[in-house]
Design an enzyme around this catalytic site. Structure first.
Site, PDB file in Angstrom:
ATOM      1  CB  CYS A   1      12.999 -39.462   1.745  1.00  0.00           C
ATOM      2  SG  CYS A   1      14.500 -40.055   2.480  1.00  0.00           S
TER       3      CYS A   1
ATOM      4  CB  SER B   1      20.743 -28.759   4.721  1.00  0.00           C
ATOM      5  OG  SER B   1      21.009 -27.378   4.803  1.00  0.00           O
ATOM      6  N   GLY B   2      21.045 -31.650   4.270  1.00  0.00           N
ATOM      7  CA  GLY B   2      20.771 -33.085   4.425  1.00  0.00           C
ATOM      8  C   GLY B   2      21.607 -33.958   3.505  1.00  0.00           C
ATOM      9  N   GLY B   3      22.324 -33.364   2.543  1.00  0.00           N
ATOM     10  CA  GLY B   3      23.220 -34.130   1.667  1.00  0.00           C
ATOM     11  C   GLY B   3      22.528 -34.950   0.591  1.00  0.00           C
TER      12      GLY B   3
ATOM     13  CG  ASP C   1      22.728 -31.734  -5.182  1.00  0.00           C
ATOM     14  OD1 ASP C   1      22.317 -30.568  -5.168  1.00  0.00           O
ATOM     15  OD2 ASP C   1      23.096 -32.332  -6.208  1.00  0.00           O
TER      16      ASP C   1
ATOM     17  N   GLY D   1      18.142 -27.677   1.637  1.00  0.00           N
ATOM     18  CA  GLY D   1      18.069 -27.879   0.192  1.00  0.00           C
ATOM     19  C   GLY D   1      16.647 -28.082  -0.285  1.00  0.00           C
TER      20      GLY D   1
ATOM     21  CE1 TYR E   1      12.785 -35.796  -6.483  1.00  0.00           C
ATOM     22  CE2 TYR E   1      11.258 -35.774  -8.317  1.00  0.00           C
ATOM     23  CZ  TYR E   1      11.522 -36.006  -6.988  1.00  0.00           C
ATOM     24  OH  TYR E   1      10.527 -36.456  -6.164  1.00  0.00           O
TER      25      TYR E   1
ATOM     26  CE1 TYR F   1      11.085 -29.692  -6.960  1.00  0.00           C
ATOM     27  CE2 TYR F   1      11.221 -32.073  -6.679  1.00  0.00           C
ATOM     28  CZ  TYR F   1      11.074 -30.815  -6.141  1.00  0.00           C
ATOM     29  OH  TYR F   1      10.900 -30.668  -4.784  1.00  0.00           O
TER      30      TYR F   1
HETATM   31  P1  FDA Z   1      21.865 -31.010   0.187  1.00  0.00           P
HETATM   32  O1  FDA Z   1      22.418 -30.696   1.510  1.00  0.00           O
HETATM   33  O2  FDA Z   1      22.628 -31.962  -0.676  1.00  0.00           O
HETATM   34  O3  FDA Z   1      21.560 -29.673  -0.594  1.00  0.00           O
HETATM   35  C1  FDA Z   1      20.966 -29.622  -1.877  1.00  0.00           C
HETATM   36  C2  FDA Z   1      21.308 -28.279  -2.551  1.00  0.00           C
HETATM   37  O4  FDA Z   1      20.857 -27.212  -1.736  1.00  0.00           O
HETATM   38  C3  FDA Z   1      22.813 -28.062  -2.722  1.00  0.00           C
HETATM   39  O5  FDA Z   1      23.022 -27.252  -3.851  1.00  0.00           O
HETATM   40  C4  FDA Z   1      23.179 -27.304  -1.474  1.00  0.00           C
HETATM   41  O6  FDA Z   1      24.387 -26.559  -1.588  1.00  0.00           O
HETATM   42  C5  FDA Z   1      21.964 -26.424  -1.274  1.00  0.00           C
HETATM   43  N1  FDA Z   1      21.741 -26.116   0.130  1.00  0.00           N
HETATM   44  C6  FDA Z   1      21.522 -27.009   1.120  1.00  0.00           C
HETATM   45  N2  FDA Z   1      21.330 -26.371   2.273  1.00  0.00           N
HETATM   46  C7  FDA Z   1      21.445 -25.054   2.028  1.00  0.00           C
HETATM   47  C8  FDA Z   1      21.360 -23.897   2.845  1.00  0.00           C
HETATM   48  N3  FDA Z   1      21.121 -23.989   4.146  1.00  0.00           N
HETATM   49  N4  FDA Z   1      21.557 -22.691   2.272  1.00  0.00           N
HETATM   50  C9  FDA Z   1      21.816 -22.590   0.940  1.00  0.00           C
HETATM   51  N5  FDA Z   1      21.894 -23.661   0.117  1.00  0.00           N
HETATM   52  C10 FDA Z   1      21.708 -24.882   0.660  1.00  0.00           C
HETATM   53  N6  FDA Z   1      12.241 -34.112  -3.050  1.00  0.00           N
HETATM   54  C11 FDA Z   1      10.915 -33.853  -2.939  1.00  0.00           C
HETATM   55  O7  FDA Z   1      10.464 -32.765  -3.315  1.00  0.00           O
HETATM   56  N7  FDA Z   1      10.074 -34.763  -2.377  1.00  0.00           N
HETATM   57  C12 FDA Z   1      10.532 -35.962  -1.896  1.00  0.00           C
HETATM   58  O8  FDA Z   1       9.748 -36.756  -1.394  1.00  0.00           O
HETATM   59  C13 FDA Z   1      11.920 -36.241  -2.009  1.00  0.00           C
HETATM   60  N8  FDA Z   1      12.436 -37.424  -1.563  1.00  0.00           N
HETATM   61  C14 FDA Z   1      13.777 -37.692  -1.671  1.00  0.00           C
HETATM   62  C15 FDA Z   1      14.307 -38.901  -1.198  1.00  0.00           C
HETATM   63  C16 FDA Z   1      15.660 -39.176  -1.328  1.00  0.00           C
HETATM   64  C17 FDA Z   1      16.195 -40.478  -0.810  1.00  0.00           C
HETATM   65  C18 FDA Z   1      16.518 -38.231  -1.925  1.00  0.00           C
HETATM   66  C19 FDA Z   1      17.984 -38.527  -2.093  1.00  0.00           C
HETATM   67  C20 FDA Z   1      16.006 -37.021  -2.368  1.00  0.00           C
HETATM   68  C21 FDA Z   1      14.636 -36.742  -2.264  1.00  0.00           C
HETATM   69  N9  FDA Z   1      14.108 -35.532  -2.722  1.00  0.00           N
HETATM   70  C22 FDA Z   1      12.763 -35.291  -2.595  1.00  0.00           C
HETATM   71  C23 FDA Z   1      14.977 -34.532  -3.346  1.00  0.00           C
HETATM   72  C24 FDA Z   1      15.388 -33.463  -2.332  1.00  0.00           C
HETATM   73  O9  FDA Z   1      14.321 -32.572  -2.148  1.00  0.00           O
HETATM   74  C25 FDA Z   1      16.588 -32.673  -2.849  1.00  0.00           C
HETATM   75  O10 FDA Z   1      17.668 -33.516  -3.096  1.00  0.00           O
HETATM   76  C26 FDA Z   1      16.977 -31.566  -1.857  1.00  0.00           C
HETATM   77  O11 FDA Z   1      17.727 -30.582  -2.507  1.00  0.00           O
HETATM   78  C27 FDA Z   1      17.730 -32.138  -0.705  1.00  0.00           C
HETATM   79  O12 FDA Z   1      18.037 -31.190   0.264  1.00  0.00           O
HETATM   80  P2  FDA Z   1      19.213 -31.523   1.293  1.00  0.00           P
HETATM   81  O13 FDA Z   1      19.369 -30.382   2.199  1.00  0.00           O
HETATM   82  O14 FDA Z   1      19.002 -32.883   1.855  1.00  0.00           O
HETATM   83  O15 FDA Z   1      20.434 -31.682   0.283  1.00  0.00           O
END
Ligand code: FDA
Length: 533
Positions: free
Chosen positions: A174, A109-111, A113, A181, A475, A472
């Site tokens: 962020c 979704s947002g990448g 991980d 995710g 993280y 968590y």
């Molecule tokens: P990404 O797309 O990488 O997905 C993360 C995981 O979820 C993967 O295993 C993926 O396969 C799965 N996934 C994603 N979308 C899915 C879907 N639609 N269906 C099923 N599975 C799915 N956390 C927090 O609680 N508070 C904060 O303030 C922050 N701040 C922050 C800042 C920065 C710069 C980073 C890099 C990370 C954070 N985080 C955070 C951590 C963040 O919550 C965590 O990395 C999430 O999993 C990110 O979700 P994304 O969809 O961006 O990631």
């Protein structure tokens, strides 16, 4: 239910294979592409959403949402195919065809991980990147919103503020973090003490299961609905959208940031904060960021503790409250700024508060190499203990290291450990995020920084939660345990699973066994089904 192919679809299959994989005969993705075209409703659209390494946009599509440079190297395993659906109906064929062709799916979704699990895998895989599915509809009157999983929290905050100045949502800091995710792992930010996690405020969801069915809360049932609110989405299916409960925020909130170095009594003030931050009025959130800096007075290295706060009210209410509960910080009226809640989102994210449109950017300005870990603190760390941390921060590798201390208490204490899979509730004073960043791409340098954060983590063992040493899931840290590639045992998965979920791990395993018994949706830290004991 999958469809029987028509003549048209067969012709289209040949066209897609010809266009997308003319230079490839045995890379493993041609069968997948053929299957996709046979299974898809709207064939013309498929060729616009499928990228193989032969496609000139493949690398830019792969890299644009990667948030950790550690996973951009040539040695990082790459997907055979990336699919970027523009419509929900395009997801079912991806699941079917990945299964048919022995490929794994990584949903992105947002990448963000931390270990790159949404876009890297050692086994043949396809990335299902949801960035085109980011519709958000806010119903201000009923204080709810439907949010497609490919949208970021920045986009969500922006759309809420378009409709109302007095509604908000308790998610992360962020803006580029993806809701797919983030919400499925918990998700917290400055509203945590007042309203809990993002996952605590989800009231419905839509998911594509392993059989390609689109389910909502009623049709998926309460067990699966429970599991995806904190248990990590990637184990259970592809989450399409969330329905969320918006929360009330005042027209004016107050923010401040106060730095204290060691000469300015940082150790004592951080020490004191541990005793009180979880007991403050729940409108008050004060987190601490610890870094090493060069002192402005004599340019000598020192430790700086940055106290960063959001208060859900005006400065006139905040000042007496701070005087009563945390006089050691010495907060003055001139340290405080009143602003709207959406402006405070920009403030916390480090942007000028006038630049609201940056919330719509999906790429971070400052992507770096990093490794992170998490801990929960249940008893205040002694001053000696804190001084030991400072000592580690004076080591060479810690130039860009950081520790973020986020207070619990308030609403977090009121929600039971088993309400959703996220179990870290009453009894926790605060959460720590340990981070180390670096610039060098060499393997040796990377290893040095990772060794440093592992050293910090072992030092912290004395001061943080035990049995389990809780962590968590958002993280993500593969150091705490991984599954076997392929089948994994319950015993092996419970090494990391109990740390993330405590006793909820067992219920997650039961749900997984029911909804995905063949363990199709899997990764290095996915919930295993019972038959893989
Ligand atoms: P990404 O797309 O990488 O997905 C993360 C995981 O979820 C993967 O295993 C993926 O396969 C799965 N996934 C994603 N979308 C899915 C879907 N639609 N269906 C099923 N599975 C799915 N956390 C927090 O609680 N508070 C904060 O303030 C922050 N701040 C922050 C800042 C920065 C710069 C980073 C890099 C990370 C954070 N985080 C955070 C951590 C963040 O919550 C965590 O990395 C999430 O999993 C990110 O979700 P994304 O969809 O961006 O990631």
């Amino acid at each position: 239910m999958m469809k029987t192919p028509s003549i048209c679809s067969l012709l289209f299959a040949f066209l897609v294979i010809f266009l997308c994989s003319s230079a490839v005969s045995s890379d493993g993705h041609d069968d997948f592409l053929q299957c996709m075209s046979l299974q898809s409703n709207n064939h013309t659209s498929i060729s616009n959403i499928v990228y193989t390494p032969n496609n000139t946009s493949y690398s830019s599509i792969l890299n644009f949402s990667i948030q950790n440079l550690r996973f951009t190297s040539e040695t990082t395993p790459k997907p055979l195919v990336i699919v970027t659906p523009v419509h929900e109906s395009q997801i079912q064929p991806v699941i079917y065809c990945a299964k048919e062709n022995g490929m794994q799916i990584r949903v992105r979704s947002g990448g963000h991980d931390y270990e790159g699990l949404s876009y890297a895998s050692e086994v043949p895989f396809v990335i299902l990147d949801l960035f085109n599915l980011r519709e958000i509809s806010v119903d201000a009157e009923n204080k709810t919103a439907w949010v497609q999983a490919g949208s970021t929290i920045g986009e969500l905050y922006y759309r809420i503020a378009e409709k109302s100045q007095t509604l908000g949502f308790p998610a992360g800091v962020c803006p580029t973090v993806g809701t797919g995710g983030h919400f499925s792992g918990g998700g917290y930010g400055a509203l945590l003490r007042k309203y809990g996690l993002a996952a605590d405020n989800i009231i419905d969801a839509r998911i594509v299961d392993v059989n390609g069915r689109i389910l909502d809360r009623i049709s998926m049932g309460e067990d699966l609905f429970w599991a995806i609110r904190g248990g990590g989405g990637a184990s259970f299916g592809v989450i399409l959208a969330w329905k969320i409960q918006l929360v009330d925020v005042p027209e004016k909130v107050t923010v401040f940031t106060i730095d204290k170095t060691l000469d300015q009594n940082a150790t004592n003030i951080v020490h004191r904060w541990q005793y009180i931050a979880h007991k403050f009025d729940e409108d008050l959130f004060i987190r601490i960021l610890i870094r090493r800096v060069n002192s402005s007075e004599d340019s000598k290295r020192t430790i700086q503790a940055t106290f960063q706060s959001q208060f859900l009210g005006g400065v006139n209410r905040l000042l007496p409250l701070m005087q009563r509960s945390f006089p050691e910080l010495g907060l003055q009226r001139e340290d405080c700024t009143e602003m709207s809640w959406i402006e405070s989102i920009l403030y916390f994210a480090g942007f000028p508060i006038e630049s609201r449109d940056v919330l719509l950017n999906r790429t971070q300005p400052n992507v770096r190499y990093f490794k992170a870990k998490s801990d929960y603190v249940q008893k205040p760390i002694s001053k000696n203990g804190l001084e030991g941390i400072w000592k580690l921060f004076f080591e060479e590798e810690a130039e860009e290291a950081e520790m973020i201390l986020s207070p619990y208490g308030g609403r977090m204490d009121e929600i039971s450990e088993s309400a959703i899979p996220f179990p870290h509730r009453a009894g926790n004073l605060y959460k720590i995020q340990h981070l180390v960043y670096w610039e060098e791409e060499e393997v040796e340098a990377t290893q040095n920084y990772i060794n440093w954060i592992r050293k910090l983590y072992s030092y912290m063992a004395l001061y943080v939660s035990r049995f389990p040493r809780a962590a968590y899931i958002n993280y993500r840290d593969l150091d705490i345990g991984v599954n076997n590639n392929g089948n994994t045992s319950y015993a092996q998965a419970s090494i990391w699973g109990i740390k993330y979920f405590k006793n909820n791990f067992n219920r997650l395993v039961q749900v997984k066994t029911k909804v995905d018994p063949a363990n199709f949706f899997r990764n290095e830290q996915s919930i295993p089904p019972l038959n893989s004991w």
